[in-house]
Structures are given as structure tokens and as C-alpha cells.
Design an enzyme around this catalytic site. Structure first.
Site, PDB file in Angstrom:
ATOM      1  N   ASP A  67       0.846  -1.188   0.000  1.00  0.00           N
ATOM      2  CA  ASP A  67       0.000   0.000   0.000  1.00  0.00           C
ATOM      3  C   ASP A  67       0.876   1.230   0.000  1.00  0.00           C
ATOM      4  O   ASP A  67       1.910   1.258   0.662  1.00  0.00           O
ATOM      5  CB  ASP A  67      -0.869  -0.004   1.268  1.00  0.00           C
ATOM      6  CG  ASP A  67      -2.144  -0.797   1.038  1.00  0.00           C
ATOM      7  OD1 ASP A  67      -2.614  -0.803  -0.108  1.00  0.00           O
ATOM      8  OD2 ASP A  67      -2.635  -1.397   2.005  1.00  0.00           O
TER       9      ASP A  67
ATOM     10  N   ASP B 147      -6.335  25.377  10.915  1.00  0.00           N
ATOM     11  CA  ASP B 147      -6.540  24.066  10.267  1.00  0.00           C
ATOM     12  C   ASP B 147      -5.698  23.021  10.979  1.00  0.00           C
ATOM     13  O   ASP B 147      -4.470  23.041  10.910  1.00  0.00           O
ATOM     14  CB  ASP B 147      -6.123  24.217   8.792  1.00  0.00           C
ATOM     15  CG  ASP B 147      -6.358  22.944   8.007  1.00  0.00           C
ATOM     16  OD1 ASP B 147      -6.751  21.926   8.624  1.00  0.00           O
ATOM     17  OD2 ASP B 147      -6.118  22.958   6.792  1.00  0.00           O
TER      18      ASP B 147
ATOM     19  N   GLU C 221      -1.902  18.377   6.884  1.00  0.00           N
ATOM     20  CA  GLU C 221      -1.577  19.210   5.735  1.00  0.00           C
ATOM     21  C   GLU C 221      -1.536  20.668   6.148  1.00  0.00           C
ATOM     22  O   GLU C 221      -0.618  21.404   5.803  1.00  0.00           O
ATOM     23  CB  GLU C 221      -2.604  19.023   4.612  1.00  0.00           C
ATOM     24  CG  GLU C 221      -2.509  17.716   3.869  1.00  0.00           C
ATOM     25  CD  GLU C 221      -3.341  16.619   4.509  1.00  0.00           C
ATOM     26  OE1 GLU C 221      -3.930  16.847   5.589  1.00  0.00           O
ATOM     27  OE2 GLU C 221      -3.395  15.510   3.930  1.00  0.00           O
TER      28      GLU C 221
ATOM     29  N   PHE D 297     -13.412  23.198   6.452  1.00  0.00           N
ATOM     30  CA  PHE D 297     -13.531  22.449   5.194  1.00  0.00           C
ATOM     31  C   PHE D 297     -14.830  21.671   5.185  1.00  0.00           C
ATOM     32  O   PHE D 297     -15.182  21.054   6.185  1.00  0.00           O
ATOM     33  CB  PHE D 297     -12.327  21.490   5.093  1.00  0.00           C
ATOM     34  CG  PHE D 297     -12.362  20.608   3.880  1.00  0.00           C
ATOM     35  CD1 PHE D 297     -11.775  21.048   2.696  1.00  0.00           C
ATOM     36  CD2 PHE D 297     -12.949  19.353   3.922  1.00  0.00           C
ATOM     37  CE1 PHE D 297     -11.795  20.237   1.586  1.00  0.00           C
ATOM     38  CE2 PHE D 297     -12.975  18.540   2.805  1.00  0.00           C
ATOM     39  CZ  PHE D 297     -12.391  18.992   1.625  1.00  0.00           C
TER      40      PHE D 297
ATOM     41  N   ALA E 164     -17.257  18.959   2.644  1.00  0.00           N
ATOM     42  CA  ALA E 164     -17.201  18.136   1.441  1.00  0.00           C
ATOM     43  C   ALA E 164     -17.833  18.870   0.267  1.00  0.00           C
ATOM     44  O   ALA E 164     -17.488  18.631  -0.889  1.00  0.00           O
ATOM     45  CB  ALA E 164     -17.898  16.810   1.679  1.00  0.00           C
TER      46      ALA E 164
ATOM     47  N   SER F 181     -18.031  22.436  -0.153  1.00  0.00           N
ATOM     48  CA  SER F 181     -17.228  23.579  -0.616  1.00  0.00           C
ATOM     49  C   SER F 181     -15.834  23.142  -1.073  1.00  0.00           C
ATOM     50  O   SER F 181     -15.251  23.756  -1.955  1.00  0.00           O
ATOM     51  CB  SER F 181     -17.092  24.614   0.497  1.00  0.00           C
ATOM     52  OG  SER F 181     -16.244  24.123   1.519  1.00  0.00           O
TER      53      SER F 181
ATOM     54  N   MET G  33     -13.178  23.549   0.372  1.00  0.00           N
ATOM     55  CA  MET G  33     -12.255  24.651   0.673  1.00  0.00           C
ATOM     56  C   MET G  33     -12.296  24.883   2.169  1.00  0.00           C
ATOM     57  O   MET G  33     -13.261  24.548   2.839  1.00  0.00           O
ATOM     58  CB  MET G  33     -12.732  25.959  -0.003  1.00  0.00           C
ATOM     59  CG  MET G  33     -12.566  25.993  -1.508  1.00  0.00           C
ATOM     60  SD  MET G  33     -12.934  27.646  -2.117  1.00  0.00           S
ATOM     61  CE  MET G  33     -14.623  27.862  -1.617  1.00  0.00           C
TER      62      MET G  33
ATOM     63  N   ASP H 150     -10.059  -5.695   2.118  1.00  0.00           N
ATOM     64  CA  ASP H 150      -8.814  -6.352   1.729  1.00  0.00           C
ATOM     65  C   ASP H 150      -8.920  -7.868   1.860  1.00  0.00           C
ATOM     66  O   ASP H 150      -8.064  -8.588   1.359  1.00  0.00           O
ATOM     67  CB  ASP H 150      -7.656  -5.900   2.640  1.00  0.00           C
ATOM     68  CG  ASP H 150      -7.189  -4.496   2.302  1.00  0.00           C
ATOM     69  OD1 ASP H 150      -7.330  -4.117   1.122  1.00  0.00           O
ATOM     70  OD2 ASP H 150      -6.693  -3.806   3.200  1.00  0.00           O
TER      71      ASP H 150
END
Lengths: 567, 681
Positions: free
Chosen positions: B306, B343, B347, B376, B378, B380, B382, B521
Site C-alpha cells: 500500500d 486548520d 496538511e 472544510f 465536502a 465547498s 475549501m 482487503d
């Protein structure tokens, strides 16, 4: 040893290597069913034969059916040959008026020729009619050789085919081996031999008056036709009792070379067929190289021992190599070379009396046969015998690269190891077992010409030669007795068929396997490392168990000779 | 993780019980499992009987016969000892596991819901029962969390004391009996009956109680049995050869020759090697459900890995700010940092870090700026920040462009061009806009783990192909695959195409290994030849795989392959060594054996051994002692090096093949000198 001697040996090796590729290519085409330049002539003959036999070249056999066909065919061969001998007195083509052969000798001879051994407990010119020689022996010379080739081809297919059940068709492989390979070569070879002076007639024996005025009966007959197949098919059964040492069998240097080349030609080419069929010719060359190493080593020791001669004879003031029992025409080097060739392959034809070789000189032929005649070997038998050692080598050493061992893409697992070990067990069992019994039986010991270690070697050599399907002998042993005729016959049967069945079972298991693609983690089986490994495994697995027997036979005799002692 | 747990090879706690274990294993039923050693035991018993008979009748050379018989029994005992030591190492681990399996009380929910429970013994639970587990409780048996989330201490099985999260739904729902819930309450549906739980299976595996011979071991046993038979022919024919020569050889001497010739070294160590191989995996915190799986690991041709967590660090990180023309780099960095302050995703944090490292922009306090964070969603796609009349947005390029709404402008084309470039290089672009004006793009990159490229190069040398599995689009996947140095990749992977990839590889004759944790899996794990399930994974995944990694570290697949190879190599090396030994033994025994009637054969005594008796005795002593000497190697395993097969083979052939021929010459000579000096023969 002389430079001249070595040049002759190396020229011979060169010819064999040069022949392997073209002959291998041709044989690959034949057994793949592709067109060859002889197809025009033989294709209709082939078709007719298949129709007659109720089979077809598109009909393939599972390993069991293939093996059963071979066993049935061989059994029928033994029966026909036995009956031919038993009734030859009443049958035609018998100008010398030979009487019928005794039951034990007939059994021995029948088995001997069907198993491609050609052990001759009889003297050809003094016991067999022309009909028996031609319709019996010569026929078996062809079909027993072709059977060996068929088994080898079936095993090659087992390695080269993927996830299949069938190995080919025994009847088709047998027919093709005879029509496309053995017959054409023999026809040409026989004509050359006749040109060189080998007789080919159906005359009765000539009575001549010698210079001293004595009467001499000169035996002759259809010699040339039997000579070519006897070598090409690694049969070895001579027309005359002294075999290829007889000037009618082997009149010139050229015929001698033809004989020697014929013995190795097909066996060497089969390694190339193997390489081609598994898709990498180098796989075949690697096997041939391992055979070559063992061959050269054998020739070197044998030639050295014969050239060094006998110290006891030297002490009497006679210098030089050991010429006892050798033809002056051939000399030490060629006699030693021929002896190693004939026992490396399962031929058994001789141009010198092995019984007169020095202790070490006669040990090399014995070792060649004990290893199972895998140095080129009998046609077909040599390759499948060597592949057994390959399977064992790959299994043991292949683990050392950290993978389940695989050879040309086929995984070597429990089934293959089991069958390979079974097949490898057969030879020591028959060779050592029968010898051990014979040397303590009065009837066994009574046949020996010499006491002590030499007598032991004679008996050991006989069973080794029989079980390995060689057919040569240390001639001192009077083997035409019921005991030896029957036990040697059994040894021949065991050495041939008890080995073929596990080999074919292994083939049956291999052919059904998927092929694993090679990677850098795969054990490389084309390089010198593999060749060295294979040679080592052959010597250790195939040879070590015979060490005690050799120690009390040729080795002790050799040590005694050095010390000036005789028995 | 692993090294700390590995006991020393010569731990007295293992060796002392092993001594009595060696005696216990003299039981014929246990000996019969090993054909070579069984044969040795039989001939040892036979010679013992003969010795007793000679004692009664009073024959000569009793001392010699006695010593041979003694060493024959030692040979058998040493073999038993090797196996007992190997088992002992597993037992130590099993004991510590067993301590965790104390009797627990379970809070059974008869209705499967609600909170009215009935306290029952843990052992009475049946599959399908639902139990309540609260903070401080021990989970009574293996199961699946069907409701709630809890932190669980799994130190009992992993040795790792940091708690892990277990929650209903998703891929972390499996719980293991014997582990302890530290906080919160969960409802667990029992999936294993008493006696067949994960810990029970672990115990029996590490103890070797369930040990079945593996396919390769069976094949090797056949080879050894075959060799034993061949040498039987070689030895039983000798008396007749001797009698022809007018001599006789005593049974004791024949037995000595026989035992030294048959492959006792590998025969004695074979099962120890197998047990030790499993044990090495256990020490590595990997449980193999069968020895077959360990062997298969050595044969693996293709590794499916993976991407996330194995090849790359789990999270993408900001590595660059790319501004469009007419915008200052610092302005973009400043806006990006502001938008990311609140945020909390990895990231987002990496953007703040990058702004600080590259442009020295320090963190600012959101409250003092009077800023409000726009999270954030789903829809927008953003996130951003609004403060003092201005607004900053960062997010998926398409969404930001739509938000700004300047279709066809130079800025838009510039932004789009940068974004495409980043995507092509395997990165994820995030566009940044302030007050309706495009500033540039943040380059988020998958960070390939340090050293992983070298690992893949090693694997390539071993002949193993690596395939990266990722949900990314093919372009991104290709870029990461190139950077990590994998041989191939499967982009936009779904359970179905994963499974078909495995089938394709297998159809080509290849063996495939993969690891996985999710229920989706499971089919692929079951199809793979080596399927390593993560311990954190679902019950379905754990059932489907044939190995479980207790540390849940997917990179371990590489080590598992090495351990598998090591196991096979150790077998091969010791077999080669054992067979090569025979040459020297012949040279010791054959001259001694025939000397009485063929004195010429004394010339074969190239080692110059003192007397026939000392020669035979030395050979049999060497044969027994070499077993003991090789126990450490068989437990540790032959070291695997990631070089090509050819190099590996020549190295091992040199050490174990050539070494196997030379070592006994030296050893037998040394023993001969010692016993001659001691006056034993």
C-alpha cells in the site's frame, strides 16, 4: 602420456561438441513434429504405421499410458527374442548350423538386448544364427535405443510444457526416433564402413590355410549393418566375441573414429534438444559441460594409469605403458579413450580387453557405470539419468539461495525428490546387492579367473555393467552359467525398468506444473557454478556409496601392485 | 521492538529444561517423526543389546564398543536437545502469554443491547454473544466492536504499552481477548469461542504444539530417508565383501560407519531449524498461522504494498508555494499561513511550518486578529479564514477557481498551469485566493519514506518485484512510483482490481505477498500466497490472512520475506554441510575397517589417525559433536544477504560445501589426537 595421445582425445571432444548443435536442432524438429528434409520420404510411412497401430500423432498420452506402452513393447521384445534363440536351430538363415540356445542364456541375451545392455554371455560367431543376429539382435539394437530416446524426450517435454497432463505419444516418439534419426545415420554409416572393409554378407564361414599350413575358420556375415547401430544406439553388442577389437568390426583408424563419434553423438545432441525445448540452449550446454568435466577427468586418470603401466612388469625390465590386452593398431591412448567412452555412454563395445587394464585403469570404467552412465550416457538414458542428479542438486543447493528450488521454471517439490531418490536407489541396490551375494556363493566365486581383489572386481564389474545397462565386462569372469545368466538378467531388468518408472512418474508430476518465471532471485543453472555443483553432487550422491566396494577391489589391487604384490 | 525481546542463545533458563526434554524425546513415538534419527536410535539400541551380550560372554575390546555405543546415544540425545532448545525458546514466550489469559468475568448482554448485563465466566461465552466492556475491564474473548469507541491496552500481545483506539465500524473494530479497555465503554460481539481465541492460537503456535511439517521439510525428509537407504546398501554389503577377502568386521564398526555416513547432522537439526524460523517471526511480532506461509514468504516473487503508510509517510506535506505572475511570493505564503492557522489537519500544519521555515512568518493568534475560521466541507472543498473584512480561501483548485469566478482570465490560466504541473509530478495542488484574487498554489507532496528506495533496490536484487497499490489517479501514482523506485503500480485500486492483479500474477506462476487491514482487503489477503493482516485490522482481514503483524507495520513484509528465505537457506546450508562431511568420514573409517586383512589400505589413512579404534571413535565423536556445535547456527539461521542468487549460492557453497569437506578432516584429526592423549583408544 604423449602429446599425440592428448591431441587425439581433444580432437574427438571437439567433434562431439561441433555435432551437438546441428544434430540437436534436427532432433528437436523431429520430436516437435515439424517438417524436416526427410519428411517427404518418411511422412507417409509414418502415417501408415500409425494407422496400422491404431494410433495417431495427434493422440497424446498421460505418463502412465506412455510408460505402460513402453513396458508392454519391451516385454514383447523379450518374448520374441527369447523364442528366436530357442528355435534358431529350426529356423532359416543359419549357414553355420548353430544349435538352439539354452534357456538361461536365451533369457539373459533377450533381456540384455531389450534393455539396451548388450551384455554378451555368448560368443556371437559361435552361438547365434544370422537370423537371430539380424531379426533379433539388430532389431532390438534399434528399438531399445529408440525407447531410451523416447523416455528422454518425454522427460524433456515434462520440463518444457506448462500445466499439461500429457507427455507425447510413445509409439510416435519411438517411430520417429527410428525413422528420422537412427535409420538414416546408420544407412550412411554402414556404407562408409563397408567401403572401409567391414564385411556385409550372408556367406558361410570361410576356411583358410595359413602360412604355417594350419586350417583357420574365418567367421563373417552381416557385420557392417550391426556395427553402426551398435555404437549409435549405445548397444555395444559385437558381431564377434572380441567386439570392436576384431579387424572385421573395426578395420581402420577411420572406422574407429566413426565408432567413437557414433557412441556419443546422440547422447550429446539430446542435451541440446533439452536446451532448445526448455527455451534456453545454454541450459543444455551446462549439462553437457558437467558431463564433459567428468569425461575428461575419467579419460585423464585412465590414460595416465594405462600409460604409466605396471610397476611389477617394469621391474622385469619391460618399460612403457600397459599393452596387455590392447590392439597394437590402437595403442594406449585410443584404447583408454575408447574404454572411457564406452562406459561413460552405456555402449559396452570394446577395442581392448578391460580385464587387462591396470587396477586404476579398470576402475574408471567401473565408476562411470556406477554413477549411472550419466556422462553422455546411453541414448536417452544418459540424459534422464543426469536430470535425476540435476533435480537432487537443485533441491539441495537451490535451498541455499532462499527459495523453494526450481529448475527451468519448474518447482522441485516432495514428489520430484521422492521419484528422483527412488530412481537413484535402484543402481546401488542392484550393483552392490548382487555382488555381495555372488562373492560369498561358491557358484559365484567359481566363475572367477583370478583370486583376490581382481576376482572381486570382475564380479563387481559384471553386476555394475548389467545394472547400468552397459554390457562391457572384465572378461576373466566366465559368466555363461545359470547363476550369472539369471542374476545378471535380473540386474539388467531392474537397472532399466525400475529406473524408468520413477523417472516417468516424476515427468508426470513436472508436466502438470506451472512455470515460474526466472528472476534475479532464481538459482542460475547455466553458469560454471552450476556445472561445478552438478559434478560434485554426481560424485558424492552417485559415487560415495561405492567407495567401500572400490576400496576392496581396484583400490587395494592398485596399492598392492605399487608394493609389488600380486594375489 | 524485536531485538529487545530476543533471548540469548545460551540462556540457562532454556538450556536446563532442554536437557530433560532431550531425555523425554527418547520416546519412540516422538523419535519416529524424524526418520534419520529414528534409524540412529534403532541401531544404537541394537548395539547396546550386543554390548550387553558381550559383557555376559566376556569379549575383547569391550571398552571400545562401550564408547561407540555411548556416542551413538549421545548422537540421538544431541538431536533431541537441539529440538528441545528450539522449543524452549518458544515456550518462554508462551508462558508470558499464558499469564495474560487469566480467568475473566464477562458482562453478557442477553438481549444484545441495552445495558442490563449478567456476569458470566469468560469461558462460557459463545460465538455471537454480545458483551459490555467498560473502562478497566479485560476483554473476555476475541470480538468485534459493534458500538462505541475505547482506548485499549494491547501490551499483552504486542508488547507495546501505548494504548490503541478501537471503534465500531471501519477498519479498527477487532479486539483481542486478554487485552484491557482503558477508557470508555464498548459493546463487543464475540467472534471466537473459548480455547480458540487469538491468544490461544498464539500460544500453541509459539510452543510448536501445532507444528506440521512444511512442504519443503517433507521433501527434504524424503531426500534424507533416501540417502539413508543408499548408505544402508553401502554398509550391509560390506560384511560379504570382507568375508570374500577372508576377514570379518564387527557389527559395532559397521554401525559406526553407517551412522557417520547417513545425514545425521541435518537430520538432527531439521526440526530445530523449522521451529526457530517460526520463532524468529514471533520475535519480530509477526504470527504465522502455518509453517507453509513462512516458506511461501521465502518464495515470494511479487510484493503488493500500500502506498500510504508503507511507501509514503501517512500524510501529504506542503513543500512549496508557487505564486502566479504579479503576486509576491511572501504574499502567497502569508495568505496560506493565515488560512491554515486554525486548520488542524496534518496538511494544514505543514503549511504553517513551511511558511515559517521559508519566509520566517511566525504564528499569529487568531483571536487577536479577530478572525473566524471557515472549516472544510465536502461541498465547498475549501477552508479558510475571514478577518477584518478580508477573506482567504484555500482548497481544491477547481473549487477555488469557481469561488473566484474569473473564467478565462490570465490568472486563472496561470493557476491552472501550475496546478497541472504539480499533479503531473505526483503532488496535490491547493489553490489560494484572497478577497477574490488568485495568489498561487500550495504544493502538497506525498513524502516518500527515507531509505525505502534502497529497500526496493535490495528487493529487486533478491528477484522480487514491488507493486505499489494506491487509490490515487494514475498520473500521481506514476510520479510517486518513480520516486520510490517501485517496479509497478496499481492506481485507483479497488478490492476487485487488487484481487485480479493477484490472480494475474499467480497465473504467471508467481507467488504474491500483500498486507492489508480493511474488510475490503480480505478477499485479496485470502488469495495472496502470503497475506499479512494488520493486528489493528478487522476480524475479517485477520481471518483471511495467513500471518498477523502485531505491530501493524506494513513495511515488515520485507523482513518477513527475508525470514522465509533465511529458513530455507539454513536448511540447504546444513544439508550441504552434512553431505559434504561424508568424504572425510570415509577416509577415517574405511582404512581402519579393512586394515586387518588388506593392510595396503593403510595408505588411505591420509589423516594419519593413530589406530583403527581411535579412527572410528574419532569419526563417531565428531559426528555427534558437530550437531551440538551447529545448534546456534540452526537457531540463528544463516544470514541472508540481498545479493543476486548466483553470488549467494557461490558464497554458501564455498562455506558449507567446501567447508563441509574440510572441517571434518581437521575435526577428526584433532579428536583423534585428544583421545589418543587421553588413552581412550
Amino acid at each position: 602420456m604423449t602429446l599425440n595421445g592428448w591431441i587425439q582425445i581433444l580432437v574427438y571432444c571437439g567433434i562431439i561438441i561441433l555435432l551437438a548443435k546441428p544434430l540437436g536442432g534436427y532432433m528437436t524438429r523431429v520430436f516437435s513434429g515439424e517438417r524436416t528434409f526427410l519428411s517427404l520420404v518418411f511422412r507417409p510411412v509414418e502415417r501408415g504405421l500409425y494407422r496400422l497401430a491404431g494410433t495417431s500423432d495427434r493422440e497424446e498420452q498421460h505418463w502412465t499410458a506412455y510408460t505402460a506402452a513402453l513396458l508392454f513393447f519391451s516385454l514383447a521384445g523379450v518374448a520374441v527374442l527369447y523364442l528366436l534363440q530357442r528355435f534358431q536351430g529350426a529356423l532359416p538363415f543359419n549357414p553355420a548350423e548353430m544349435p538352439s540356445v539354452t534357456p538361461d542364456l536365451a533369457f539373459n541375451t533377450a533381456v540384455s538386448f531389450v534393455t539396451n545392455t548388450n551384455w554378451q554371455a555368448y560368443g556371437g560367431e559361435s552361438s547365434l544364427s544370422y537370423l537371430t543376429q539380424m531379426a533379433g539382435l539388430t532389431v532390438q539394437n534399434f528399438v531399445s535405443a529408440a525407447s531410451g530416446i523416447a523416455i528422454a524426450v518425454a522427460l524433456i517435454r515434462a520440463f518444457s510444457r506448462k500445466s499439461m497432463q500429457t507427455l507425447g505419444n510413445f509409439w510416435v516418439d519411438l517411430t520417429r526416433a527410428i525413422l528420422y534419426i537412427l535409420l538414416p545415420i546408420c544407412v550412411i554409416g554402414t556404407l562408409v564402413l563397408v567401403w572401409q572393409g567391414v564385411p556385409q554378407n550372408l556367406n558361410s564361414y570361410t576356411t583358410a590355410t595359413t602360412l604355417e599350413g594350419a586350417q583357420q575358420v574365418i567367421a563373417q556375415g552381416p557385420v557392417a549393418s550391426q556395427m553402426m547401430i551398435k555404437h549409435l544406439g549405445t548397444n555395444g553388442g559385437g558381431f564377434f566375441n572380441v567386439n570392436a577389437a576384431h579387424p572385421f568390426e573395426n578395420p581402420t583408424a577411420l572406422t574407429n573414429l566413426i565408432h567413437m563419434v557414433a557412441i556419443f553423438a546422440i547422447g550429446a545432441a539430446l542435451t541440446n534438444v533439452f536446451g532448445r525445448m526448455v527455451g534456453n540452449e545454454r541450459q543444455g550446454w551446462a549439462i553437457l559441460a558437467a558431463m564433459g568435466v567428468l569425461f575428461i577427468a575419467g579419460v585423464a586418470v585412465c590414460y595416465w594409469a594405462e600409460a604409466a603401466g605396471n610397476p611389477i612388469v617394469h621391474a622385469l625390465g619391460l618399460d612403457g605403458g600397459n599393452m596387455e590386452g590392447k590392439e597394437v593398431r590402437f595403442g594406449v591412448a585410443v584404447s583408454a579413450l575408447f574404454a572411457v567412452i564406452t562406459t561413460a555412454a552405456s555402449c559396452g563395445a570394446v577395442i581392448a580387453m578391460h580385464d587387462s587394464f591396470t587396477a586404476l585403469g579398470s576402475m574408471i570404467p567401473m565408476i562411470n557405470m556406477m554413477l549411472g552412465e550419466i556422462v553422455i550416457g546411453g541414448v536417452g538414458a544418459g540424459l534422464y539419468g543426469m536430470l535425476l542428479f540435476v533435480v537432487v542438486s537443485i533441491f539441495v543447493a537451490g535451498l541455499m539461495v532462499g527459495r523453494t528450488p526450481e529448475y527451468v521454471g519448474k518447482k522441485i517439490e516432495a514428489k520430484e525428490v521422492k521419484m528422483a531418490m527412488l530412481a537413484l536407489l535402484i543402481l546401488p541396490l542392484a550393483m552392490l546387492g548382487f555382488t555381495a551375494v555372488a562373492v560369498v556363493l561358491e557358484t559365484g566365486v567359481a566363475s572367477m579367473a583370478n583370486p583376490g581383489p581382481r576376482g572381486f572386481s570382475e564380479v563387481l564389474y559384471a553386476y555394475v555393467s548389467a545394472a547400468a545397462n552397459n554390457g562391457s565386462a572384465l572378461g576373466g569372469l566366465s559368466a555363461n552359467t545359470p547363476w550369472y545368466n539369471i542374476t545378471l538378467g535380473l540386474a539388467m531388468l531392474i537397472g532399466r525398468f525400475a529406473m524408468i518408472v520413477p523417472v516417468m512418474a516424476m515427468a508426470g508430476s513436472l508436466v502438470a506444473k506451472k512455470a515460474v518465471p526466472a528472476s534475479s532471485g532464481t538459482f542460475p543453472t547455466t553458469g560454471p557454478l552450476f556445472v561445478g555443483l552438478l559434478v560434485g553432487v554426481v560424485l558424492i550422491f552417485g559415487g560415495l556409496e561405492f567407495f567401500p566396494a572400490l576400496a576392496v577391489g581396484p583400490i587395494v589391487e592398485h596399492l598392492a601392485t605399487i608394493a609389488g604384490q600380486t594375489f | 521492538m524485536s531485538q529487545s525481546k530476543s533471548a540469548s542463545l545460551l540462556d540457562a533458563r532454556i538450556l536446563i529444561p532442554a536437557l530433560s526434554g532431550a531425555l523425554r524425546k527418547l520416546d519412540p513415538r516422538s523419535l519416529a517423526k524424524n526418520p534419520v534419527m529414528f534409524v540412529v536410535a534403532v541401531v544404537a539400541a541394537l548395539t547396546t543389546v550386543l554390548l550387553v551380550k558381550d559383557l555376559a560372554t566376556g569379549s575383547s575390546s569391550l571398552g571400545f564398543s562401550f564408547q561407540i555405543v555411548l556416542w551413538l546415544w549421545f548422537t540421538v540425545l544431541f538431536a533431541n536437545f537441539a529440538e528441545a532448545v528450539a522449543e524452549g525458546r518458544g515456550k518462554a514466550q508462551a508462558d508470558s502469554l499464558r499469564r495474560t489469559r487469566t480467568e475473566t468475568q464477562a458482562k453478557l448482554l442477553p438481549t444484545g443491547s441495552g445495558s442490563d448485563f449478567k456476569t458470566v465466566p469468560g469461558t462460557s461465552l459463545k460465538v455471537g454473544d454480545v458483551v459490555l466492556v467498560e473502562a478497566g475491564d479485560i476483554i473476555p474473548s476475541d470480538g468485534e466492536v459493534i458500538e462505541g469507541v475505547a482506548s485499549v491496552n494491547e501490551a499483552a500481545i504486542t508488547g507495546e504499552s501505548a494504548p490503541v483506539i478501537r471503534e465500531s465500524g471501519g477498519d479498527r473494530s477487532a479486539v483481542t481477548g486478554g487485552t484491557q479497555v482503558l477508557s470508555d465503554v464498548i459493546r463487543v460481539r464475540i467472534t471466537a469461542a473459548a480455547g480458540s481465541t487469538f491468544i490461544d492460537r498464539m500460544i500453541s503456535l509459539v510452543e510448536g504444539a501445532e507444528r506440521q511439517k512444511t512442504p519443503n521439510e517433507i521433501a527434504l525428509n524424503i531426500l534424507l530417508a533416501g540417502m539413508t537407504l543408499i548408505f544402508t546398501f553401502a554398509v550391509v554389503t560390506i560384511p560379504s565383501f570382507a568375508s570374500y577377502a577372508g576377514g570379518s568386521i564387527s557389527v559395532v564398526v559397521l554401525v559406526a560407519l553407517f551412522v557417520t555416513l547417513i545425514p545425521t547432522t541435518i537430520g538432527a537439526l531439521l526440526s530445530a531449524i523449522g521451529i526457530a524460523g517460526m520463532d524468529r517471526l514471533v520475535r519480530f511480532n509477526v504470527l504465522a498461522m502455518s509453517g507453509r506461509a513462512v516458506e511461501a514468504a521465502g518464495d515470494v516473487d511479487t510484493l503488493l504494498l500500500d502506498k500510504t503508510g508503507t511507501i509514503t509517510l501517512g500524510n501529504r506535506q506542503a513543500t512549496e508555494f508557487r505564486h502566479i505572475r504579479g503576486v509576491e511570493a511572501a504574499e502567497l505564503a502569508d495568505a496560506a499561513q493565515l488560512a491554515s492557522l486554525a486548520d488542524e489537519t496534518p496538511e494544514g500544519r505543514s503549511i504553517v511550518v513551511l511558511a515559517k521555515e521559508k519566509y520566517g512568518i511566525r504564528a499569529r493568534d487568531m483571536a487577536s486578529l479577530n478572525a473566524s475560521f471557515v472549516p472544510f466541507t465536502a461541498q465547498s472543498r475549501m477552508s479558510g479564514v475571514d478577518f477584518g473584512g478580508s477573506s482567504i480561501r484555500k482548497g481544491a483548485v477547481g473549487s477555488v477557481l469557481k469561488h473566484v469566478g474569473q473564467a478565462g482570465s490570465q490568472e486563472e490560466r496561470d493557476t491552472q498551469a501550475i496546478a497541472d504541473e504539480i499533479a503531473k509530478a505526483g503532488g496535490t495542488p491547493l489553490a489560494v485566493a484572497k478577497d477574490g484574487r488568485l495568489l498561487g498554489v500550495i504544493y502538497l507532496k506525498d513524502i516518500v519514506k527515507g531509505g525505502i528506495r534502497e529497500r526496493f533496490a535490495e528487493l529487486r536484487k533478491m528477484g522480487i518485484r514491488t507493486v505499489m497499490i494506491t487509490g490515487d489517479n494514475p498520473m500521481t501514482a506514476a510520479a510517486i512510483a518513480a520516486e520510490a523506485g517501485v517496479d509497478d503500480f496499481l492506481a485507483q485500486a479497488t478490492p476487485e482490481n487488487k484481487l485480479s492483479l493477484i490472480r494475474d500474477e499467480q497465473a504467471k506462476g508467481k507467488l504474491v505477498a500483500m498486507c492489508g487491514d480493511g474488510t475490503n482487503d480480505a478477499p485479496a489477503l485470502a488469495q495472496a500466497d502470503v497475506g499479512v493482516a494488520m493486528n489493528t485490522g478487522t476480524v475479517a482481514a485477520r481471518e483471511a490472512g495467513n500471518m498477523v503483524d502485531l505491530d501493524s507495520d506494513p513495511t515488515k513484509l520485507i523482513e518477513i520475506v527475508e525470514i522465509g528465505k533465511q529458513l530455507l537457506m539454513t536448511r540447504g546450508a546444513l544439508t550441504t554441510f552434512s553431505i559434504a562431511n561424508d568424504v572425510a568420514k570415509y577416509f577415517a573409517i574405511i582404512p581402519a575397517m579393512f586394515l586387518a586383512f588388506y593392510p595396503q589400505l593403510g595408505a588411505l589413512n591420509i589423516m594419519g589417525l593413530a589406530t583403527p579404534e581411535s579412527a572410528i571413535l574419532s569419526a563417531i565423536i565428531f559426528n555427534a559433536l558437530i550437531i551440538v556445535a551447529l545448534i546456534p547456527l540452526s537457531l540463528r539461521g544463516v544470514k541472508y544477504r540481498a545479493v543476486g542468487a548466483g553470488a549467494l549460492l557461490s558464497r554458501n557453497l564455498l562455506i558449507y560445501g567446501l567447508g563441509g569437506i574440510i572441517v571434518p578432516f581437521v575435526g577428526i584429526k584433532a579428536i583423534d589426537m585428544a583421545i589418543t592423549a587421553l588413552g581412550l583408544a
